[in-house]
Design a protein around this motif. Structure first.
Motif, short mmCIF file in Angstrom:
data_model
loop_
_atom_site.label_atom_id
_atom_site.label_comp_id
_atom_site.label_asym_id
_atom_site.label_seq_id
_atom_site.Cartn_x
_atom_site.Cartn_y
_atom_site.Cartn_z
N VAL A 181 15.13 32.25 -28.65
CA VAL A 181 13.76 32.67 -28.97
C VAL A 181 12.82 31.48 -28.88
N ASP A 182 13.23 30.35 -29.45
CA ASP A 182 12.39 29.14 -29.39
C ASP A 182 12.19 28.67 -27.95
N GLU A 221 10.52 32.18 -25.76
CA GLU A 221 9.39 32.94 -26.29
C GLU A 221 9.34 34.35 -25.68
N ASP A 274 9.25 38.58 -25.22
CA ASP A 274 8.41 39.65 -25.75
C ASP A 274 9.21 40.52 -26.72
N ALA A 292 13.21 35.04 -36.77
CA ALA A 292 12.57 35.02 -35.45
C ALA A 292 11.15 35.55 -35.52
N ARG A 293 10.94 36.58 -36.34
CA ARG A 293 9.59 37.12 -36.51
C ARG A 293 8.69 36.13 -37.24
N ARG A 310 8.93 32.87 -36.95
CA ARG A 310 8.59 31.85 -35.96
C ARG A 310 7.66 32.38 -34.88
N GLN A 311 7.83 33.63 -34.51
CA GLN A 311 7.04 34.23 -33.44
C GLN A 311 6.56 35.60 -33.91
N ASP A 357 4.47 37.82 -33.08
CA ASP A 357 4.24 38.91 -32.14
C ASP A 357 5.53 39.43 -31.49
N LEU A 358 6.67 38.86 -31.86
CA LEU A 358 7.93 39.27 -31.26
C LEU A 358 8.28 40.70 -31.66
#
Length: 219
Positions: A41-42, A45, A47, A70-71, A73-74, A76-77
């Protein structure tokens, strides 16, 4: 659509990757454990992340914990969680973080390619997709004297389909009623669950979460 898959079963992991690539989707990485998933994920990035609930080393909640991280960190994932069977606490835990761009499906749903792809696209587009079997089992566990006991059988049907992520038109088609009838049922559900029009949260999402949270508390 850029996708990362986290699944410790190599056959299912590679099978998913082949299926998605056959649908012209971009599988940018696969992982066999939570650490590998977060690293992917890092690095990429994506979708969408497709994540198994139970992963090494303990095969308990590593997948859910990694999905929540993960959410974080990102934000919009989009995350689509796969589980071998209904794990009520994990479904509620994940949805409690916010239900936009989230799905929870049983692994058997993957074999129903059209259903699986529809759920994946719905989640990627910002919606919610909860496996109908999860909804059915949660309804079965609901005990008397809850707000959900106020709902009529038809309103329960409508809420179950809302939990699957269906819009009003799709619900109407599934139940063989008009859009107007569905709209009326949803207004009644909101009223019976004490969800006011002025509520800042998405009332459709809140209605589903109220149900999941209540069923978890009473299980």
């Amino acid at each position: 659509m850029r996708i990362v898959i986290a699944e410790d079963d190599p056959l299912l992991r590679e099978g998913l990757a082949l299926l998605l690539r056959a649908e012209s989707l971009d599988v940018v990485a696969t992982a066999a454990d939570a650490d590998g998933f977060l690293a992917a994920v890092d690095a990429h990035e994506p979708d969408v992340a497709i994540v198994d609930v139970r992963m090494p080393p303990t095969h308990t909640d590593e997948g859910i914990t990694a999905a929540v991280e993960a959410r974080r960190r990102q934000p919009d994932l989009a995350v689509l969680v796969l589980s071998a069977y209904v794990e009520q606490a994990f479904a509620t835990e994940l949805l409690a973080q916010g239900s936009a761009r989230l799905g929870y499906l049983l692994k058997e749903r993957v074999g129903r390619v059209e259903e699986f792809m529809n759920a994946l696209r719905r989640v990627a587009a910002g919606g919610t997709a909860i496996d109908p079997e999860v909804v059915a089992q949660l309804f079965a566990r609901t005990r008397p004297d809850t707000r959900l006991e106020r709902l009529s059988p038809r309103e329960r049907d409508v809420l179950a389909l809302m939990a699957e992520g269906l819009g009003n038109t799709a619900i109407a088609e599934r139940l063989f009623v008009t859009d107007g009838a569905v709209h009326k049922h949803i207004r009644s559900i909101f009223a019976k669950l004490d969800l006011a029009p002025a509520d800042r949260a998405d009332r459709r999402v809140t209605a589903v979460l109220r149900y999941l949270e209540d069923a978890q508390r009473r299980a």
